[in-house]
Design a protein around this motif. Structure first.
Motif, PDB file in Angstrom:
ATOM      1  N   UNK A   1       5.968  41.016  11.881  1.00  0.00           N
ATOM      2  CA  UNK A   1       5.913  42.178  12.755  1.00  0.00           C
ATOM      3  C   UNK A   1       7.286  42.536  13.333  1.00  0.00           C
ATOM      4  N   UNK A   2       8.322  41.884  12.863  1.00  0.00           N
ATOM      5  CA  UNK A   2       9.653  42.113  13.426  1.00  0.00           C
ATOM      6  C   UNK A   2      10.186  43.476  12.985  1.00  0.00           C
ATOM      7  N   UNK A   3      10.503  44.370  13.957  1.00  0.00           N
ATOM      8  CA  UNK A   3      11.070  45.672  13.591  1.00  0.00           C
ATOM      9  C   UNK A   3      12.443  45.512  12.958  1.00  0.00           C
ATOM     10  N   UNK A   4      12.892  46.480  12.189  1.00  0.00           N
ATOM     11  CA  UNK A   4      14.215  46.380  11.557  1.00  0.00           C
ATOM     12  C   UNK A   4      15.375  46.595  12.520  1.00  0.00           C
ATOM     13  N   UNK A   5      15.095  47.065  13.757  1.00  0.00           N
ATOM     14  CA  UNK A   5      16.163  47.356  14.707  1.00  0.00           C
ATOM     15  C   UNK A   5      15.852  46.767  16.074  1.00  0.00           C
ATOM     16  N   UNK A   6      16.828  46.042  16.633  1.00  0.00           N
ATOM     17  CA  UNK A   6      16.759  45.552  18.004  1.00  0.00           C
ATOM     18  C   UNK A   6      17.860  46.247  18.799  1.00  0.00           C
TER      19      UNK A   6
ATOM     20  N   UNK B   1      16.015  40.135   8.173  1.00  0.00           N
ATOM     21  CA  UNK B   1      16.584  41.449   7.852  1.00  0.00           C
ATOM     22  C   UNK B   1      16.425  42.378   9.051  1.00  0.00           C
ATOM     23  N   UNK B   2      17.178  42.085  10.112  1.00  0.00           N
ATOM     24  CA  UNK B   2      17.106  42.881  11.324  1.00  0.00           C
ATOM     25  C   UNK B   2      18.526  43.246  11.756  1.00  0.00           C
ATOM     26  N   UNK B   3      18.688  44.481  12.201  1.00  0.00           N
ATOM     27  CA  UNK B   3      19.969  44.946  12.717  1.00  0.00           C
ATOM     28  C   UNK B   3      19.925  44.912  14.242  1.00  0.00           C
ATOM     29  N   UNK B   4      21.043  44.540  14.865  1.00  0.00           N
ATOM     30  CA  UNK B   4      21.103  44.450  16.323  1.00  0.00           C
ATOM     31  C   UNK B   4      22.142  45.431  16.842  1.00  0.00           C
TER      32      UNK B   4
END
Length: 309
Positions: free
Chosen positions: A164-169, A193-196
Motif C-alpha cells: 500500500x506504499x504510495x510512490x511519493x512521500x 520504489x518510493x520517491x521522497x
C-alpha cells in the motif's frame, strides 16, 4: 464529499465516551456550554459560546476562540487568532480535548483510498500542508496524511509489506524526529520504489548548492515554505515544483488550469477564512457570553483568565 470522507472532530472529556462530529452539513460550527451550540461541551471552564470552527470547501477547517473567559490551548500555547487545522491537531478547552481527523483527502470523494495516484504527507505546518494538498489534488493525486512525530520508517515498512506504499512521500523535516538521510538510505536498501520530496517549513529559501546535495543523496528535491496568500504571483515557480513531483508517477505533463485555480482558491482561503464569522455575529455571541453569571472559579493552571464564562 461523503460522510466517511468528511473532516471529523473528536471531542474527548473525562468520564464521558468520546463523541464524533462529521463536519459536513454546516460551514460554521459553534462550540461551548450553551445547548444551542452545534458542538456542546459540558466543561466548567468553557464559555457559553467558547469557539467556532469554519469549514471551507468541505476540507479546510479553521478554529477561532470567541474571546472566551478561560481561553483555548493548542500544543500548550494559547490560541489568540484564527488557526488553520490539519489532521491530528489537538485543541484543549479546560479539561476537554478536540482532535481533528481528516487523514484521507481525494477529489473523487471516495470513502476508501482509491487505486489512483496517491501521496503520503507529513507536515509541521497546517498552512504548508494545505498548500501541498491542493497542489496534489489539482493533479488528481489523492492525499494521505500522517501526524507529526510518527515513526516514519515503521509506517513505510508496514505499508510496503501490505503493498500500500504510495510512490511519493512529502516530508516536512520539521515534523519528524528521525534521521531523514538515514531514512532515504534505508528505503534504497529495502528496494522500495518510493520517491521522497522534502519540505523545510521553517525556511524561505534553499541554496542551489544544498539542492544539488539533496539530489545526490537520492531525494526528489528540497523546497522551502511557500508564502500563504501570494501563491498566484509565484505560479511559474509552483508549476516547476509540481512538475518535479510528477516524475514520481512517471508523468511529465502538468495540468495547468486546475493548478492555477487551486493557487487562486488558496490565496482566497488564507486571506478571507480567518474571519470565519461576521463581526455582527461575533458581537451577538459576546453579548450572550456576558450574560453568563456563573461564579465558578477558574483553574489557575489554565490559560490564565479569571473564571468560567
Amino acid at each position: 464529499m461523503t460522510l466517511d470522507n468528511a473532516p471529523q472532530l473528536i471531542v474527548q472529556s473525562p468520564a464521558i465516551d468520546p463523541r464524533r462530529f462529521q463536519l459536513l452539513e454546516h460551514t460554521e460550527w459553534t462550540i461551548g456550554r450553551d445547548p444551542t451550540n452545534l458542538i456542546q461541551i459540558l466543561d466548567r471552564y468553557a464559555s457559553r459560546f467558547h469557539a467556532v470552527l469554519g469549514v471551507f470547501e468541505d476540507r479546510h477547517v479553521y478554529f477561532r476562540d470567541l474571546n472566551s473567559r478561560n481561553g483555548t490551548l493548542m500544543d500548550g500555547q494559547p490560541i489568540t487568532e484564527p488557526v488553520l487545522l490539519k489532521h491530528g491537531d489537538r485543541i484543549t478547552i479546560g479539561n476537554t480535548a478536540l482532535v481533528l481527523k481528516h487523514n484521507y483527502v481525494t477529489t473523487v470523494h471516495s470513502a476508501l483510498p482509491s487505486t489512483r495516484k496517491q501521496a503520503l504527507m507529513i507536515h509541521a505546518s497546517a498552512v504548508q500542508g494545505k498548500i501541498w494538498q491542493e497542489i496534489l489534488l489539482s493533479q488528481s493525486i489523492d492525499v494521505l496524511w500522517e501526524v507529526p512525530g510518527v515513526h516514519l520508517q515503521q509506517i513505510i515498512g508496514l505499508q510496503a509489506t501490505a503493498n500500500l506504499l504510495p510512490p511519493l512521500l512529502i516530508i516536512d523535516i520539521q515534523a519528524v524526529k528521525e534521521d531523514i538521510y538515514g531514512l532515504c538510505h534505508w528505503c534504497r536498501q529495502q528496494g522500495l520504489s518510493v520517491q521522497i520530496l522534502l519540505i523545510d517549513s521553517s525556511r524561505s529559501d534553499i541554496p542551489d548548492s544544498e539542492q544539488t546535495y539533496i539530489n545526490k543523496l537520492g531525494f526528489l528535491s528540497l523546497f522551502s515554505a511557500l508564502p500563504a496568500g501570494q501563491l498566484s504571483t509565484l505560479r511559474p515557480y509552483v508549476f516547476q515544483m509540481t512538475l518535479s513531483l510528477l516524475t514520481a508517477f512517471h508523468e511529465h505533463t502538468l495540468n495547468r488550469d486546475p493548478l492555477s485555480y487551486a493557487l487562486q482558491t488558496l490565496d482566497q482561503l488564507f486571506s478571507q477564512a480567518p474571519m470565519i464569522i461576521s463581526k455582527t455575529r461575533q458581537a451577538e455571541l459576546d453579548a450572550m457570553n456576558s450574560e453568563d453569571l456563573t461564579s465558578l472559579k477558574a483553574d489557575p493552571r489554565k490559560v490564565g483568565k479569571s473564571q468560567p464564562r
